[in-house]
Design a protein around this motif. Structure first.
Motif, short mmCIF file in Angstrom:
data_model
loop_
_atom_site.label_atom_id
_atom_site.label_comp_id
_atom_site.label_asym_id
_atom_site.label_seq_id
_atom_site.Cartn_x
_atom_site.Cartn_y
_atom_site.Cartn_z
N VAL A 119 0.85 -1.21 0.00
CA VAL A 119 0.00 0.00 0.00
C VAL A 119 0.88 1.25 0.00
N ALA A 120 1.87 1.30 0.87
CA ALA A 120 2.75 2.47 0.94
C ALA A 120 3.54 2.64 -0.35
N TRP A 121 4.03 1.54 -0.92
CA TRP A 121 4.81 1.60 -2.15
C TRP A 121 3.96 2.10 -3.31
N LEU A 122 2.75 1.57 -3.44
CA LEU A 122 1.87 2.01 -4.52
C LEU A 122 1.44 3.47 -4.34
N ASP A 123 1.19 3.87 -3.10
CA ASP A 123 0.81 5.26 -2.84
C ASP A 123 1.94 6.23 -3.19
N ALA A 124 3.19 5.77 -3.06
CA ALA A 124 4.35 6.62 -3.32
C ALA A 124 4.72 6.69 -4.80
N ARG A 125 4.19 5.79 -5.60
CA ARG A 125 4.51 5.79 -7.03
C ARG A 125 3.88 7.02 -7.69
N PRO A 126 4.59 7.64 -8.61
CA PRO A 126 4.04 8.82 -9.29
C PRO A 126 2.75 8.48 -10.03
N GLU A 127 1.81 9.41 -9.96
CA GLU A 127 0.53 9.22 -10.64
C GLU A 127 0.78 9.06 -12.14
N GLY A 128 0.12 8.09 -12.75
CA GLY A 128 0.26 7.85 -14.18
C GLY A 128 1.51 7.10 -14.57
N SER A 129 2.26 6.59 -13.58
CA SER A 129 3.49 5.86 -13.91
C SER A 129 3.14 4.53 -14.57
N ASP A 130 4.09 4.02 -15.32
CA ASP A 130 3.91 2.73 -15.99
C ASP A 130 3.74 1.63 -14.96
N ALA A 131 3.18 0.53 -15.41
CA ALA A 131 3.05 -0.63 -14.52
C ALA A 131 4.44 -1.05 -14.06
N PRO A 132 4.58 -1.41 -12.80
CA PRO A 132 5.90 -1.81 -12.32
C PRO A 132 6.32 -3.13 -12.98
N THR A 133 7.60 -3.23 -13.25
CA THR A 133 8.14 -4.48 -13.81
C THR A 133 8.30 -5.50 -12.68
N ASP A 134 8.42 -6.75 -13.04
CA ASP A 134 8.66 -7.78 -12.03
C ASP A 134 9.95 -7.50 -11.27
N HIS A 135 10.96 -6.97 -11.97
CA HIS A 135 12.22 -6.63 -11.31
C HIS A 135 11.99 -5.55 -10.24
N GLU A 136 11.22 -4.50 -10.58
CA GLU A 136 10.93 -3.44 -9.62
C GLU A 136 10.16 -4.00 -8.42
N ILE A 137 9.20 -4.86 -8.69
CA ILE A 137 8.41 -5.46 -7.61
C ILE A 137 9.31 -6.30 -6.71
N ARG A 138 10.14 -7.14 -7.31
CA ARG A 138 11.04 -8.00 -6.51
C ARG A 138 12.03 -7.15 -5.71
N GLU A 139 12.51 -6.06 -6.29
CA GLU A 139 13.42 -5.18 -5.57
C GLU A 139 12.72 -4.56 -4.37
N PHE A 140 11.47 -4.09 -4.57
CA PHE A 140 10.67 -3.54 -3.47
C PHE A 140 10.44 -4.61 -2.39
N LEU A 141 10.13 -5.83 -2.82
CA LEU A 141 9.83 -6.90 -1.87
C LEU A 141 11.07 -7.40 -1.11
N ALA A 142 12.25 -6.96 -1.51
CA ALA A 142 13.47 -7.38 -0.83
C ALA A 142 13.47 -6.96 0.64
N GLY A 143 12.64 -6.00 0.99
CA GLY A 143 12.55 -5.54 2.38
C GLY A 143 11.59 -6.35 3.23
N THR A 144 11.06 -7.44 2.68
CA THR A 144 10.13 -8.28 3.41
C THR A 144 10.56 -9.74 3.31
N LEU A 145 10.16 -10.51 4.28
CA LEU A 145 10.54 -11.91 4.30
C LEU A 145 9.31 -12.80 4.39
N CYS A 146 9.19 -13.70 3.43
CA CYS A 146 8.15 -14.73 3.46
C CYS A 146 8.88 -16.06 3.39
N ARG A 147 8.65 -16.90 4.36
CA ARG A 147 9.35 -18.17 4.41
C ARG A 147 8.63 -19.30 3.70
N CYS A 148 7.37 -19.06 3.29
CA CYS A 148 6.56 -20.15 2.73
C CYS A 148 6.54 -20.19 1.21
#
Length: 175
Positions: A119-148
């Motif tokens: 939610v915070a990441w999407l809210d911070a993205r510039p309005e009208g920006s292109d869809a995030p790439t999988d690389h951008e998403i994975r880079e953003f997700l690097a700050g979270t840990l899911c073990r499953c």
């Protein structure tokens, strides 16, 4: 005798007042004194991202922020994203619904933190920006840990949430 300090904050649109020892984390205060148990605590060192929530609109690790530091702040937890006005038929927030539609999680322990971070990441993205790439998403997700999971379904959930955010922005801007 333990010294406590008053803490007043607004969480999910509701005012809460309590007493906290200066060393009490915001996560513990929310869970124990406010009854908001959706925020989970994983590592207690700010590394895993499980306890992420929004304070005055910014994503924070609630295991690192002290309750007394949040005095006077506006807090949004995972419970605050859904519309629970009809308790029999709650409506998930758009990011929650996107993650559910993409079946993004297995055990669900990390879910609140990843959803709040998204939610915070999407809210911070510039309005009208292109869809995030999988690389951008994975880079953003690097700050979270899911073990499953292998994160593939989580990336799909973020991608779906981003598309829905863009669509809602476009419809909101239309005359």
């Amino acid at each position: 005798m333990r010294a406590t300090q008053p803490v007043r904050l607004r969480a999910n649109g509701v005012d809460y007042t309590g007493e906290a020892e200066p060393r009490t984390t915001l996560a513990d205060f929310l869970r124990r004194q406010c009854g908001l148990t959706g925020t989970h605590v994983g590592c207690e060192h700010g590394v895993c991202g499980t306890c992420t929530l929004l304070v005055d609109g910014a994503a924070v690790r609630s295991c690192l922020l002290l309750a007394v530091q949040a005095d006077g702040c506006e807090v949004t937890t995972i419970e605050g994203l859904a519309d629970n006005s009809d308790r029999a038929n709650p409506v998930l927030g758009p990011v929650q619904q996107a993650f559910a539609d993409a079946m993004s999680f297995q055990c669900g322990f990390c879910t609140p933190g990843i959803v709040m971070s998204t939610v915070a990441w999407l809210d911070a993205r510039p309005e009208g920006s292109d869809a995030p790439t999988d690389h951008e998403i994975r880079e953003f997700l690097a700050g979270t840990l899911c073990r499953c999971t292998g994160y593939t379904s989580i990336v799909e959930g973020v991608r779906l949430a981003a598309a829905r955010y863009s669509a809602s922005e476009a419809s909101a801007a239309a005359p």
